[in-house]
Write a protein that holds these residues in place. Sequence first.
Motif, PDB file in Angstrom:
ATOM      1  N   LEU A 234      31.553  44.533  44.179  1.00 54.65           N
ATOM      2  CA  LEU A 234      32.038  43.690  43.089  1.00 54.65           C
ATOM      3  C   LEU A 234      32.139  42.241  43.533  1.00 54.65           C
ATOM      4  O   LEU A 234      31.816  41.317  42.768  1.00 54.65           O
TER       5      LEU A 234
ATOM      6  N   ALA B 116      35.620  40.882  38.136  1.00 50.04           N
ATOM      7  CA  ALA B 116      34.829  41.372  37.000  1.00 50.04           C
ATOM      8  C   ALA B 116      34.521  40.242  36.031  1.00 50.04           C
ATOM      9  O   ALA B 116      33.398  40.134  35.510  1.00 50.04           O
TER      10      ALA B 116
ATOM     11  N   CYS C 169      31.613  37.936  37.321  1.00 48.78           N
ATOM     12  CA  CYS C 169      30.265  38.470  37.513  1.00 48.78           C
ATOM     13  C   CYS C 169      29.303  37.881  36.489  1.00 48.78           C
ATOM     14  O   CYS C 169      29.696  37.489  35.395  1.00 48.78           O
TER      15      CYS C 169
ATOM     16  N   ARG D 215      31.242  41.600  33.597  1.00 50.48           N
ATOM     17  CA  ARG D 215      31.640  43.001  33.525  1.00 50.48           C
ATOM     18  C   ARG D 215      32.996  43.077  32.832  1.00 50.48           C
ATOM     19  O   ARG D 215      33.818  42.171  32.973  1.00 50.48           O
ATOM     20  N   ASP D 216      33.206  44.145  32.119  1.00 46.01           N
ATOM     21  CA  ASP D 216      34.466  44.321  31.400  1.00 46.01           C
ATOM     22  C   ASP D 216      35.580  44.619  32.406  1.00 46.01           C
ATOM     23  O   ASP D 216      35.513  45.638  33.120  1.00 46.01           O
TER      24      ASP D 216
ATOM     25  N   THR E  42      37.165  48.138  32.151  1.00 45.01           N
ATOM     26  CA  THR E  42      36.291  49.208  32.617  1.00 45.01           C
ATOM     27  C   THR E  42      36.256  49.258  34.139  1.00 45.01           C
ATOM     28  O   THR E  42      36.304  50.341  34.740  1.00 45.01           O
ATOM     29  N   GLU E  43      36.176  48.081  34.771  1.00 45.88           N
ATOM     30  CA  GLU E  43      36.145  48.034  36.234  1.00 45.88           C
ATOM     31  C   GLU E  43      37.460  48.527  36.823  1.00 45.88           C
ATOM     32  O   GLU E  43      37.474  49.263  37.820  1.00 45.88           O
TER      33      GLU E  43
END
Length: 321
Positions: A23, A76, A79, A83-84, A87-88
Motif C-alpha cells: 500500500l 489509500a 494511491c 483506493r477506497d 475497503t482497505e
Amino acid sequence: MATSPNPESHDALRSLTTALQELHRAAGRPSYRRISDSIKDGSYSATVSHEGVRSALKGLRTPRWETIESIVSFLAGSCRPLRDPATEVAHFLPLWRAVKEGDVGALKSAREFVLARSWGDDGGSWTPEMMAGVMINPFNAVELDPTLTSRHDPLISEEEWVKLSLRLIEEFGAEFFLYALLRILKGEYVGEEKGSPFGYQFPGQEMDEGTAREAFDFACDQIVRRLRTEPNLLARSIRAFYCDDSLDEEERQEVTRAESDPSLMREVMTISPENWPEVSEEARLLIFTYLVKEGRTVGRPGLPPEQRFLITWRIPELPDI
C-alpha cells in the motif's frame, strides 16, 4: 502500546507488513514524517509519530489497531488510482487480528461475513472463509438431486462431512457455519465464477462432438414429442425467438440466412411428427434453434439422456395434469 510479536505470530506479522508495504508503494512511498503529519492534521482514528509509522511499515512491532487504521486510511487516499479507504481498512483488519489471535483472528465473524456478501477479497488469494466454504459444501459428501446439480461421485462420506462440520462449528461458531451453509445452498459457492465443481452445476462445461450429437438427438426426440401434442408449438416458438432480446446479432443473422432458402423453409413449415425422419439436417437444426433456448449437460456420462441433458424451451412446456 505497541507490542513485540510472539514467535507463533511471526508469519502473520510478515503478511501484515507485506500488505502495508504494498500500500505504501502504491501511494508513491510518502515519507514517514509526511504520513505522520498528514494523519495529525486530518480526521483519523489516532495520531501516529513518524517513528510509529516507520515501525509499522518495517514490521518491527505490532501497532495498535487505531495506528494501522490511520496509516491505511491515509495511504489509500494517496494511491493513484485512488483506493477506497473503508475497503482497505476492512482488508487489513483480519491481517492485524491474525497477529493478535492466530488463525481464528483472520476469520471474519458471522456478522462481517454476512455484510461482506462474498467469500474473499478481490486480490485472488484464498481466505479462511473460502477454505471453510469448500469444506462446508455438502456437494462434497452427497449426490444431490439432478435438478440441483450435475451427477458426481462424492469426495467424502456423509459421516466425514458431519465430523468435519462439527470441527468447523467448534472453531468458527455455529452462526458463521449456518450463514456459510445458507450462502452455499443459494448457489453462491466457492468457485462458482470459474465453473469449479464445488456447487450445483458446471457453468463452463463444454460438450465434445459425441456428447453434442447425443444431446441434439435427445432434443430432437423431445421436439417430436411436443409437436405431437402441441400443434401450434412451432409458430409460437418462432415468435418467441424474434422477441428474445438476449440473442446475439450473429445468431440472428445465421437464422436470417437460413430463412432465405425457400426449399428449406418449406421443410420447416410443413414439419410434423410423421415426416420428421425424412427432413434434412439443416431443417432440424433451424427448428431446434426456434424451439430450444438453451441445452446443456448436467449429468455424467452413462446416465439416461433425461438425467444427463437439460433443455430450456423458448415456450415452456406445460406440466402434466
